[in-house]
Scaffold this active site. Structure first.
Site, short mmCIF file in Angstrom:
data_model
loop_
_atom_site.label_atom_id
_atom_site.label_comp_id
_atom_site.label_asym_id
_atom_site.label_seq_id
_atom_site.Cartn_x
_atom_site.Cartn_y
_atom_site.Cartn_z
N HIS A 49 -9.27 -6.22 -10.32
CA HIS A 49 -10.64 -6.02 -9.83
C HIS A 49 -10.82 -6.57 -8.42
O HIS A 49 -11.94 -6.78 -7.98
CB HIS A 49 -11.65 -6.68 -10.79
CG HIS A 49 -11.70 -6.00 -12.13
ND1 HIS A 49 -12.28 -6.57 -13.24
CD2 HIS A 49 -11.21 -4.79 -12.54
CE1 HIS A 49 -12.16 -5.73 -14.27
NE2 HIS A 49 -11.52 -4.66 -13.87
N CYS A 55 -18.08 -3.51 10.29
CA CYS A 55 -16.66 -3.25 10.56
C CYS A 55 -16.49 -3.06 12.08
O CYS A 55 -17.22 -2.26 12.69
CB CYS A 55 -16.23 -1.97 9.82
SG CYS A 55 -14.62 -1.35 10.33
#
Ligand code: OAD
Length: 252
Positions: free
Chosen positions: A121, A154
């Site tokens: 995960h 980003c």
């Protein structure tokens, strides 16, 4: 759990040649990290995790989701692995092959010294571009990101940064899942620790190991979970108490 059961489990583990450990949130409980479903304490009590850990929640309220994960990340960085994590790491020096497959995102197995860990995960201490603009995952260094916005953006494409974890409705990292499935299909022993066995596809891995008929399944959990019925041994107790005792018997 009787000492006979514990000794039997230690004998099986000692003879294992391809051991897979499958851990869940219960593995980290004794490090002070609440299991996933009772993680909603204090400020977050009014939210359902499944309302926060989804792509839609992030699109709807990126700041809220970012701040929830940041609070969990700081909590994870503030805690330590416990004796159970160190016991699993110690198994590597005693057994032919030990691979840890974890649903946990806290990185505690690696911090305790386990060298072959599959994080199904993801890992809450890592960040990535939410658009994976340079391939999945486009990992980002949080320290290098501009703090002008929350979440930060980003540097390559301007999309929001996000934690490098799997959210509900998302696929697991392909390479991690395929390696986990192949290891479970070939395991001779599977040690399952601290998982309710509810969340797919992780919950299918013990069945995959059992279906081939070869794997001996040992379940460690203070409560009977969904996987206990197909296990060969169910050791009732916590990870922090049972795992060190198992390693001591294996090392004797
Ligand atoms: P759960 O919270 O569903 O189950 C935790 C299990 O650990 C329960 O069966 C507890 O009885 C057991 N447990 C509690 N304390 C323990 C202890 N000290 N030692 C050993 N076991 C203990 O956690 P998971 O089964 O890991 O997924 O499922 C968690 C997943 O559900 C997360 O990975 C998350 C969530 O959906 C994603 O975020 C994709």
């Amino acid at each position: 759990m009787s000492s006979v059961q514990l000794q039997r489990a230690a004998d099986v583990l000692k003879r294992s040649e391809r051991l897979v450990v499958l851990s869940g949130a219960g593995m980290s409980k004794e490090s002070g990290i609440p299991t996933f479903r009772d993680a909603m304490e204090g400020l977050w009590a009014q939210f359902d995790p499944e309302e926060l850990a989804t792509p839609r929640a992030f699109q709807r309220n990126p700041r809220l989701v970012w701040e929830w994960y940041e609070s969990r990340r700081l909590q994870v960085l503030a805690v330590q692995p416990h004796a159970g994590h160190y016991a699993l790491a110690a198994l590597e020096a005693r057994l032919a092959q030990v691979v840890v497959i974890t649903q946990n995102v806290d990185g505690l197995h690696k911090r305790a010294g386990s060298t072959d860990v599959i994080e199904l995960h993801g890992n809450i201490t890592q960040h990535k571009c939410s658009a994976d603009c340079r391939g999945a995952p486009t990992l980002l260094d949080l320290a290098a990101l501009s703090q002008d916005s929350v979440p930060p953006r980003c540097p390559y494409c301007g999309a929001y940064a996000r934690p490098n974890v799997v959210w509900f409705e998302e696929y697991l990292p392909e390479d991690a899942l395929s390696r986990a499935m192949s290891l479970c299909a070939n395991a001779d022993v599977v040690l399952i620790v601290g998982t309710s066995g509810i969340v797919q596809p992780a919950a299918s891995l013990p069945y995959l190991a059992k279906r081939n008929g070869r794997a001996f399944l040992i379940d460690v959990n203070p409560e009977r979970d969904e996987i206990a019925p197909i296990c060969d041994l169910y050791l009732q107790g916590t990870a922090g108490s049972i795992l060190p005792r198992l390693v001591a018997l294996i090392s004797a």
